[in-house]
Motif scaffolding. Structure first.
Motif, PDB file in Angstrom:
ATOM      1  N   UNK A  11       0.837  -1.205   0.000  1.00  0.00           N
ATOM      2  CA  UNK A  11       0.000   0.000   0.000  1.00  0.00           C
ATOM      3  C   UNK A  11       0.874   1.258   0.000  1.00  0.00           C
ATOM      4  N   UNK A  12       1.934   1.242   0.783  1.00  0.00           N
ATOM      5  CA  UNK A  12       2.850   2.385   0.830  1.00  0.00           C
ATOM      6  C   UNK A  12       3.475   2.645  -0.539  1.00  0.00           C
ATOM      7  N   UNK A  13       3.708   1.561  -1.299  1.00  0.00           N
ATOM      8  CA  UNK A  13       4.306   1.682  -2.628  1.00  0.00           C
ATOM      9  C   UNK A  13       3.296   2.100  -3.693  1.00  0.00           C
ATOM     10  N   UNK A  14       2.020   2.143  -3.321  1.00  0.00           N
ATOM     11  CA  UNK A  14       1.003   2.618  -4.261  1.00  0.00           C
ATOM     12  C   UNK A  14       0.029   1.566  -4.761  1.00  0.00           C
ATOM     13  N   UNK A  15       0.049   0.361  -4.184  1.00  0.00           N
ATOM     14  CA  UNK A  15      -0.877  -0.683  -4.634  1.00  0.00           C
ATOM     15  C   UNK A  15      -2.284  -0.409  -4.108  1.00  0.00           C
ATOM     16  N   UNK A  16      -3.249  -0.521  -4.992  1.00  0.00           N
ATOM     17  CA  UNK A  16      -4.654  -0.324  -4.635  1.00  0.00           C
ATOM     18  C   UNK A  16      -5.493  -0.912  -5.764  1.00  0.00           C
ATOM     19  N   UNK A  17      -6.711  -1.326  -5.446  1.00  0.00           N
ATOM     20  CA  UNK A  17      -7.592  -1.967  -6.437  1.00  0.00           C
ATOM     21  C   UNK A  17      -6.849  -3.090  -7.172  1.00  0.00           C
ATOM     22  N   UNK A  18      -6.271  -3.990  -6.396  1.00  0.00           N
ATOM     23  CA  UNK A  18      -5.420  -5.034  -6.966  1.00  0.00           C
ATOM     24  C   UNK A  18      -6.192  -6.106  -7.733  1.00  0.00           C
ATOM     25  N   UNK A  19      -7.511  -6.174  -7.557  1.00  0.00           N
ATOM     26  CA  UNK A  19      -8.292  -7.137  -8.330  1.00  0.00           C
ATOM     27  C   UNK A  19      -8.729  -6.567  -9.679  1.00  0.00           C
ATOM     28  N   UNK A  20      -8.378  -5.301  -9.926  1.00  0.00           N
ATOM     29  CA  UNK A  20      -8.700  -4.640 -11.192  1.00  0.00           C
ATOM     30  C   UNK A  20      -7.463  -4.658 -12.088  1.00  0.00           C
ATOM     31  N   UNK A  21      -7.599  -5.257 -13.269  1.00  0.00           N
ATOM     32  CA  UNK A  21      -6.458  -5.435 -14.173  1.00  0.00           C
ATOM     33  C   UNK A  21      -5.752  -4.123 -14.464  1.00  0.00           C
ATOM     34  N   UNK A  22      -6.534  -3.043 -14.664  1.00  0.00           N
ATOM     35  CA  UNK A  22      -5.929  -1.770 -15.043  1.00  0.00           C
ATOM     36  C   UNK A  22      -5.154  -1.124 -13.900  1.00  0.00           C
ATOM     37  N   UNK A  23      -5.357  -1.605 -12.671  1.00  0.00           N
ATOM     38  CA  UNK A  23      -4.676  -1.027 -11.512  1.00  0.00           C
ATOM     39  C   UNK A  23      -3.586  -1.938 -10.942  1.00  0.00           C
ATOM     40  N   UNK A  24      -3.679  -3.234 -11.211  1.00  0.00           N
ATOM     41  CA  UNK A  24      -2.759  -4.185 -10.596  1.00  0.00           C
ATOM     42  C   UNK A  24      -1.330  -3.956 -11.074  1.00  0.00           C
ATOM     43  N   UNK A  25      -0.385  -3.943 -10.131  1.00  0.00           N
ATOM     44  CA  UNK A  25       1.036  -3.714 -10.435  1.00  0.00           C
ATOM     45  C   UNK A  25       1.865  -4.773  -9.709  1.00  0.00           C
ATOM     46  N   UNK A  26       2.183  -5.841 -10.403  1.00  0.00           N
ATOM     47  CA  UNK A  26       2.897  -6.953  -9.780  1.00  0.00           C
ATOM     48  C   UNK A  26       4.305  -6.564  -9.344  1.00  0.00           C
ATOM     49  N   UNK A  27       4.935  -5.657 -10.087  1.00  0.00           N
ATOM     50  CA  UNK A  27       6.296  -5.241  -9.724  1.00  0.00           C
ATOM     51  C   UNK A  27       6.322  -4.601  -8.333  1.00  0.00           C
ATOM     52  N   UNK A  28       5.318  -3.791  -8.039  1.00  0.00           N
ATOM     53  CA  UNK A  28       5.262  -3.170  -6.712  1.00  0.00           C
ATOM     54  C   UNK A  28       5.066  -4.223  -5.632  1.00  0.00           C
ATOM     55  N   UNK A  29       4.242  -5.220  -5.927  1.00  0.00           N
ATOM     56  CA  UNK A  29       4.041  -6.289  -4.943  1.00  0.00           C
ATOM     57  C   UNK A  29       5.323  -7.079  -4.706  1.00  0.00           C
ATOM     58  N   UNK A  30       6.052  -7.371  -5.776  1.00  0.00           N
ATOM     59  CA  UNK A  30       7.308  -8.101  -5.609  1.00  0.00           C
ATOM     60  C   UNK A  30       8.313  -7.258  -4.810  1.00  0.00           C
ATOM     61  N   UNK A  31       8.269  -5.947  -5.017  1.00  0.00           N
ATOM     62  CA  UNK A  31       9.133  -5.050  -4.254  1.00  0.00           C
ATOM     63  C   UNK A  31       8.742  -5.070  -2.780  1.00  0.00           C
ATOM     64  N   UNK A  32       7.436  -5.165  -2.504  1.00  0.00           N
ATOM     65  CA  UNK A  32       6.966  -5.211  -1.114  1.00  0.00           C
ATOM     66  C   UNK A  32       7.460  -6.473  -0.412  1.00  0.00           C
ATOM     67  N   UNK A  33       7.435  -7.603  -1.112  1.00  0.00           N
ATOM     68  CA  UNK A  33       7.975  -8.835  -0.527  1.00  0.00           C
ATOM     69  C   UNK A  33       9.472  -8.691  -0.268  1.00  0.00           C
ATOM     70  N   UNK A  34      10.170  -8.106  -1.220  1.00  0.00           N
ATOM     71  CA  UNK A  34      11.625  -7.918  -1.077  1.00  0.00           C
ATOM     72  C   UNK A  34      11.933  -6.997   0.102  1.00  0.00           C
ATOM     73  N   UNK A  35      11.200  -5.893   0.212  1.00  0.00           N
ATOM     74  CA  UNK A  35      11.469  -4.909   1.270  1.00  0.00           C
ATOM     75  C   UNK A  35      11.188  -5.452   2.663  1.00  0.00           C
ATOM     76  N   UNK A  36      10.219  -6.366   2.769  1.00  0.00           N
ATOM     77  CA  UNK A  36       9.844  -6.899   4.081  1.00  0.00           C
ATOM     78  C   UNK A  36      10.521  -8.228   4.395  1.00  0.00           C
ATOM     79  N   UNK A  37      11.203  -8.799   3.420  1.00  0.00           N
ATOM     80  CA  UNK A  37      11.884 -10.073   3.639  1.00  0.00           C
ATOM     81  C   UNK A  37      10.963 -11.279   3.675  1.00  0.00           C
ATOM     82  N   UNK A  38       9.710 -11.105   3.257  1.00  0.00           N
ATOM     83  CA  UNK A  38       8.756 -12.233   3.244  1.00  0.00           C
ATOM     84  C   UNK A  38       9.038 -13.126   2.038  1.00  0.00           C
ATOM     85  N   UNK A  39       8.848 -14.427   2.225  1.00  0.00           N
ATOM     86  CA  UNK A  39       9.202 -15.416   1.206  1.00  0.00           C
ATOM     87  C   UNK A  39       7.931 -16.043   0.637  1.00  0.00           C
ATOM     88  N   UNK A  40       7.636 -15.743  -0.635  1.00  0.00           N
ATOM     89  CA  UNK A  40       6.447 -16.301  -1.280  1.00  0.00           C
ATOM     90  C   UNK A  40       6.494 -17.823  -1.260  1.00  0.00           C
TER      91      UNK A  40
END
Length: 621
Positions: free
Chosen positions: A526-555
């Motif tokens: 959310x801090x990186x700008x993710x919102x309306x993630x179920x909407x194709x025109x708004x979804x940004x996978x790169x930001x989500x991958x960055x969020x996992x990287x920044x928090x150290x969470x392992x998919x």
């Protein structure tokens, strides 16, 4: 006179301003000075989606029947208004009164699907309410979550004061009474939470703690407050016929996703599909009385002016009074310009007869959900459909005049082989072949078979909660195998194939089975700008991958491993009636390809009979 939170200048700048002005037909207006509790009911998606949600309509009606409560609605502002509100420091407001959400007693948020989680943070942020429960002031609303995703509340635990586990018609009145009593006594926020946690079905996450092992799995989950129960029991409305139901639902100004009268004919499902979370969560199956449904149909059409009635259920064909209800609706309303919609039907002679009477078969298509292409795979998921059932049903439809069929499948199911994947194309071709067996002069033009596949997501409280998932690349590779198989079919000109977004599937899988640690990923996204993630025109996978990287969470930890038989799940403290032992037994039967009979055929001892309701009574007779 009601003052709008947005002025005319702003309304003219944004898309669909009718989303935000309220004052719709059947919306409830009260004097805020004459109520004790103000409740903001939120669906964290755009207005058109939220207004189509039956659960909110039920609770809105139920709460507003109380003289001491005023329930209002709020939805996520679309991205255009979101920007305007931030720029002009306009706080998020309720539709009815246009008052700021932060001035309410409760903010109730429906948790319908995982990919709306960043929108929940948007709601809190725009309202000026602290994102974390521990940051909130005494004057802030109590933030409560409910709905299907509340059955694994842990990814959102830090953002909510409490969760309501179960069906809203049961203990909400008790919860509101406890709040009112605490407020009148001058009690604190914490004192209310201490009282709330002792109400069956209420979970206060701040009163619990999780200890983890070195490998990341849960070692122990336990209450740290003496009044908090070790297990939270799901609440069930056993007699759904006599629960509150909105006879005058709110009518939107603009077209919404479900712009019609909705009759919920039953809750639960007898089928026992092993991938289906709703089929396990909403056990036991409970039917609404047909006479009450007839009354609702008449009253709701009269109060709304809608021109369509839809029957709502996980499996409408299993409603025992379906024939009587449908014949009544056709005889009573069809000649009056009222359409009848019948989703979730199993394709049989009765269903096709009904649909031919209420649809233009030359314009409409039929939907089958085989879920898997091969019989072996359908046995694994306990679908209860044979190839003969599917082909025979399609044949009846074609002979009835239909020539368009949609087929829904899943890829990535447990034990799936390449042969199972290719069988999707083979089955689709067999359906097309059945059409061309009809004499040419009796056909309704060329046939069109559209096959779609989503990617499997293991959900809590299903037999597949132990299963592994796959990576985005692996899912796409599976879809490519199916697509190639379609190119080899005899009737390929009559066949179409498409598949859903695999990137979203991977994320949904993480948060479906996530623990408290995944909340940091949601907040960072959310801090990186993710919102309306179920909407194709708004979804940004790169930001989500960055969020996992920044928090150290392992998919991979959450998705790419099969769970051990004795692993403690983040949701194990919730008692839904269906036992973990039963679900594990069903997982083992799935791996062997063994079929479990449906609940009306034979009781399998899942545990839901503890409520002694619906089919659980019938099966004991």
């Amino acid at each position: 006179m009601r003052k709008l939170a947005l002025n005319d200048e702003i309304l003219l700048k944004i898309e669909k301003p009718a989303r935000y002005i309220g004052n719709e037909i059947n919306s409830v207006m009260k004097d805020p000075e004459k109520v004790d509790i103000r409740f903001a009911m939120c669906f964290p998606d755009v207005y058109e989606i939220g207004m189509s949600h039956l659960g909110i309509q039920i609770l809105y009606d139920m709460f507003n029947r109380r003289e001491d409560v005023w329930c209002e609605r709020v939805y996520s502002p679309w991205i255009d208004l979101d920007a305007v509100m931030r720029e002009n420091q306009i706080p998020l407001f309720a539709l009815e009164s246009q008052d700021p959400i932060r001035d309410f007693d409760f903010l109730g948020i429906t948790l319908q699907y995982e990919m709306c989680y960043t929108n929940i943070l948007q709601i809190l942020d725009l309202s000026g309410i602290g994102l974390h429960a521990c940051e909130r002031k005494e004057s802030d609303p109590i933030v409560i979550g409910g709905g299907p995703c509340a059955y694994n509340p842990e990814p959102l635990a830090e953002f909510f004061d409490l969760f309501y586990i179960g069906e809203g018609e049961t203990v909400y009145d008790e919860l509101l009474d406890a709040y009112k009593a605490n407020k009148q006594a001058g009690g604190s926020r914490r004192e209310f939470l201490e009282a709330a946690c002792q109400i069956e079905g209420i979970y206060v996450p701040s009163f619990y703690q999780t200890d983890y092992r070195e490998d990341g799995t849960i070692e122990r989950f336990y209450p740290v407050h003496p009044g908090a129960p070790k297990r939270v029991k799901k609440q069930v409305a056993v007699d759904v016929t006599n629960t509150p139901y909105p006879e005058s639902p709110v009518v939107p100004y603009i077209k919404v996703t479900q712009d019609r009268v909705v009759l919920e004919v039953q809750r639960g499902c007898i089928r026992g599909c092993r991938f289906c979370q709703a089929g396990m969560l909403y056990r036991p199956t409970r039917e609404r009385g047909v006479e009450k449904l007839k009354t609702y149909a008449y009253q709701m059409l009269k109060s709304t002016g809608h021109e369509e009635i839809s029957l709502s259920s996980l499996s409408t064909s299993d409603y025992s009074e379906l024939k009587e209800l449908v014949n009544y609706l056709i005889e009573e309303f069809q000649g009056k310009g009222i359409n009848i919609s019948l989703p979730s039907l199993r394709i049989d002679a009765f269903s096709l007869d009904v649909m031919s009477r209420v649809q233009d078969v030359r314009k409409s298509s039929l939907t089958f959900a085989p879920e898997a292409g091969s019989q072996r795979m359908r046995n694994v998921i306990n679908k209860g459909l044979t190839e003969e059932d599917i082909i025979h049903g399609a044949g009846q439809a074609f002979e009835g005049g239909w020539n368009k069929v949609k087929l829904y499948f899943m890829l990535g199911l447990p034990t799936e082989t390449q042969e199972d994947m290719e069988a999707i194309a083979v089955l689709s071709d067999q359906v097309a072949r059945r059409y061309y067996e009809i004499p040419k002069e009796q056909r309704n033009g060329k046939c069109q078979i559209t096959a779609s596949s989503s990617f499997f997501i293991p959900k809590p409280f299903t037999p597949f909660q132990w299963a592994r998932m796959f990576t985005n690349e692996e899912y796409i590779a599976r879809a490519a195998i199916v697509k190639h198989a379609f190119l080899n079919q005899l009737n390929k000109k009559s066949l179409r194939y498409n598949w859903h977004d695999a990137e979203v599937t991977v994320l949904e899988g993480v948060f479906a089975r996530g623990d408290r640690r995944t909340g940091k990923v949601i907040e960072e996204a959310y801090r990186l700008g993710c919102i309306y993630d179920s909407w194709t025109e708004c979804f940004d996978n790169e930001k989500w991958m960055k969020a996992f990287e920044n928090t150290g969470a392992d998919i991979a930890f959450y998705n790419l491993r099969e769970r051990e038989a004795d692993e403690i799940f983040p949701w194990d403290f919730i008692d839904i009636g269906v036992t973990k032992e039963f679900l594990r037994k069903e997982w083992e039967r799935a791996v062997k390809g063994e079929v479990t009979p449906n609940c009306r055929t034979q009781c399998s001892g899942c545990g839901a009979a503890v409520w002694k309701g619906g089919v659980c009574i019938e099966s004991k007779n």
